[in-house]
Structure formats: structure tokens, C-alpha cells
Scaffold this motif. Structure first.
Motif, PDB file in Angstrom:
ATOM      1  N   ASP A  53       2.789   9.714  -1.323  1.00 23.22           N
ATOM      2  CA  ASP A  53       3.616   9.557  -2.518  1.00 23.22           C
ATOM      3  C   ASP A  53       2.742   9.511  -3.774  1.00 23.22           C
ATOM      4  O   ASP A  53       3.118  10.016  -4.835  1.00 23.22           O
ATOM      5  CB  ASP A  53       4.474   8.291  -2.416  1.00 23.22           C
ATOM      6  N   VAL A  84      -2.040  -6.622  -3.447  1.00 22.61           N
ATOM      7  CA  VAL A  84      -1.538  -6.199  -4.752  1.00 22.61           C
ATOM      8  C   VAL A  84      -1.638  -7.337  -5.771  1.00 22.61           C
ATOM      9  O   VAL A  84      -1.851  -7.101  -6.966  1.00 22.61           O
ATOM     10  CB  VAL A  84      -0.091  -5.659  -4.594  1.00 22.61           C
ATOM     11  N   ASP A 104      -3.684  -0.571  -1.930  1.00 23.66           N
ATOM     12  CA  ASP A 104      -3.025  -0.997  -0.697  1.00 23.66           C
ATOM     13  C   ASP A 104      -3.906  -2.017   0.008  1.00 23.66           C
ATOM     14  O   ASP A 104      -5.137  -2.020  -0.146  1.00 23.66           O
ATOM     15  CB  ASP A 104      -2.760   0.198   0.230  1.00 23.66           C
ATOM     16  N   ILE A 105      -3.274  -2.848   0.811  1.00 22.11           N
ATOM     17  CA  ILE A 105      -4.006  -3.922   1.498  1.00 22.11           C
ATOM     18  C   ILE A 105      -4.609  -3.440   2.813  1.00 22.11           C
ATOM     19  O   ILE A 105      -5.501  -4.085   3.358  1.00 22.11           O
ATOM     20  CB  ILE A 105      -3.059  -5.121   1.748  1.00 22.11           C
TER      21      ILE A 105
END
Ligand code: SAM
Length: 296
Positions: A90, A133, A106-107
Motif C-alpha cells: 500500500d 508507531v 511498522d513494528i
């Protein structure tokens, strides 16, 4: 997202678990690292889509995002920031839509490994940052510039349910917006947790407690992640909750953001309700969107 009817490994989070949002996020990191296995299977498809100049986003998201090449008073969209970017499909769709540079946060390191491979395969100008985040760094691109911002800050599609501190999240969103930047959220509607399909494809109520707060689960909905090579009982517990629209809007207002639009949509963004008869779809809100600016 976990479909309660499909897994026996679902329980309310304990009071001790709820008292530590960071620990719940760390557990989610482990669970998403395991789930990245599914995204590995989608990698070739992602490369083909991005190389072809395509976008994985829904038409409703394109409408919300608008023309990135004309945005920002005609200057175009310099940087688009995607929070909870997973494997980057995305995020790179935002590049194809006209952002000159993208940053994904992102984690899950395993998700970001895939995102980096997607960059290599497509030549996209992307920076991937591994962080909770809530701990999004002030320096975004290795240039040393602090308090980096984006002309577009985008998040959603199964993002907010994993977060356990919305006020801290909203403060990060505001910090990341450039003065003329826009925030676009498109995510699952909390009401979708309340409805399921019966055997004849009609809407029926689930037993989900809308106001119950975080629940712990193992196992994944068959419509999305499904079975993994790690057996369900050996998977990490993960923590999710259907934040109400009121809680989400209140957190954004509390951070000082100026909301432009709040809308509900019948779009089944993860095909989680695909067993509903076609003529009965469109009656239940399955997603929502919010657009906002920094508000100063
Ligand atoms: C459903 S996926 C998002 C899907 C995404 N829209 C896509 O491109 O496929 C949720 C993502 O949120 C990430 N995530 C969950 N909790 C997070 C947190 N506290 N901080 C950063 N990322 C998080 C997970 O690692 C996962 O990649």
C-alpha cells in the motif's frame, strides 16, 4: 483481525495485560512477525502490481487521497508517510499515485524485510522504519533532519485495532503532518465486529462485546491470514480491540487535529464478510474514513 467464531483461542485481556499497552504491542509484534509468512506468499503479486504502476488501494481511498501530484498548493506531494505499512504494497501504491518519496513504519521486522525486497525489485524511493508507531522517530530518512513530516500521512486497513493507546497515537499523527499536510485514515468499522453471516448468508449478531476493550487471541481469520506453519496453540498471543468511532474521533480532536470529514462505508476491505448474500451487502458499515489537517 480474528474471527471469534473460527478460533477457540480468544479471551478478554486480563487487567494486568491491559495495564501495559507497550507489552501488548510487543506481543503483537511477535504475532505479526509470524503472520508475515502469509505476506511472503503475496510478494510476487505485490512486485507485479507496483512495477506495473498500479495501486492496491480502493476507489474510496483514491477519492480521499485525491490527486497527489496536484496537492500541497500545486507543489505536489513530497513525502507520504504510511503508518503500520506491513510489507509495503500500500505504501508503494502511494508512490505510484504521485508521492515523490514514501516512508513506511511498522513494528514487524519480518514485514519490513519484505518491504525492503519490494523496494529492491521496483526501485521505489522508500524508507522503512522499524518502530512501534507510538515511538515513530523524529528523524525519518537518515538525513539528520528532525521532526520530519509528510504532506500525506496515511494509515488504516486493519491498523488501529492493534493499538492500545489512542491519545499517544493521535499525537504522533499530528507531529508527522507538514503544515499543509493531510491525514487520511481508512480502516475497519468497529461495528463490523458485531455482525457475521449465518449459513444462508444473512447478517446475524456475533457475541462480541462492543465496549469490552482489548481481547487476546491466537489464530487468524481464514479470510485473511488463516493457518500458519506455526500451530495456533504455539502462536504468540496478540491484542486487538474495536475502538469505537467516538474514541477515535475524540483522540484526534484531543491532539489538536482539524477534522475535515468522517464517513462510514460498506466497503468490505478484507473480504471478511464475503459470505453475505450480495443483495444484503451494503446494509452494514464495514469501514470508515477520516480526513484531517494539522489544525494550526
Ligand atoms: C493488518 S496489517 C496492515 C495492513 C496494511 N494496510 C497492508 O499494507 O497490508 C497491520 C500491521 O500493523 C503492524 N502493527 C501492529 N501494531 C503496531 C504498532 N504498535 N506499531 C507499528 N506497527 C504495528 C503489524 O506489524 C502489521 O504489519
Amino acid at each position: 483481525m480474528t474471527d471469534e467464531s473460527e478460533t477457540r483461542n480468544v479471551r478478554p485481556a486480563t487487567d494486568v495485560e491491559r495495564s501495559d499497552p507497550r507489552a501488548m504491542h510487543a506481543a503483537n509484534r511477535a504475532a505479526w512477525d509470524q503472520a508475515a509468512e502469509r505476506y511472503e506468499g503475496w510478494f510476487d503479486e505485490a512486485v507485479a502490481l507496483i512495477r506495473a504502476g498500479g495501486s492496491n488501494l480502493f476507489p474510496v481511498e483514491h477519492d480521499l487521497i485525491g490527486d497527489l501530484r496536484a496537492a500541497n498548493g500545486g507543489a505536489g506531494t513530497g513525502r507520504a508517510i504510511h503508518l503500520q505499512c506491513a510489507a509495503g504494497r500500500d505504501t508503494l501504491s502511494l508512490w505510484n499515485l504521485g508521492a515523490r518519496e514514501v516512508v513506511g513504519i511498522d513494528i514487524s521486522p519480518r514485514m519490513l524485510e519484505l518491504a525492503a525486497r519490494l523496494t529492491d525489485a521496483t526501485g521505489a524511493p522508500a524508507t522503512w522504519i522499524e518502530a512501534d508507531v507510538l515511538d515513530t522517530p523524529h528523524e525519518l530518512d537518515g538525513t539528520g533532519e528532525l521532526d520530519g513530516t509528510g504532506d500525506l500521512v496515511y494509515t488504516g486497513r486493519g491498523a488501529i485495532i492493534w493499538l492500545q493507546d489512542l491519545d499517544a497515537w493521535a499525537a504522533v499523527l499530528r507531529r508527522l503532518l507538514s503544515p499543509m499536510g493531510r491525514l487520511v485514515i481508512f480502516d475497519g468499522h468497529p461495528a463490523e465486529w458485531l455482525f457475521d453471516a449465518d449459513e444462508e448468508g444473512r447478517w446475524i449478531a456475533t457475541d462480541y462485546d462492543y465496549f469490552g476493550g482489548a481481547e487476546a487471541s491466537r489464530g487468524w481469520a481464514p479470510e485473511y491470514i488463516d493457518h500458519l506453519s506455526v500451530a495456533e496453540d504455539d502462536q504468540s498471543w496478540k491484542f486487538a480491540r474495536a475502538w469505537t468511532l467516538g474514541e477515535i474521533v475524540t483522540a484526534l480532536l484531543g491532539a489538536g487535529l482539524r477534522l475535515e470529514t468522517v464517513a462510514e462505508h460498506p466497503v468490505d476491505w478484507w473480504a471478511g464478510h464475503r459470505d453475505i448474500r450480495p443483495e444484503l451487502r451494503g446494509r452494514v458499515p464495514l469501514s470508515f474514513s477520516i480526513t484531517a489537517t494539522r489544525g494550526d
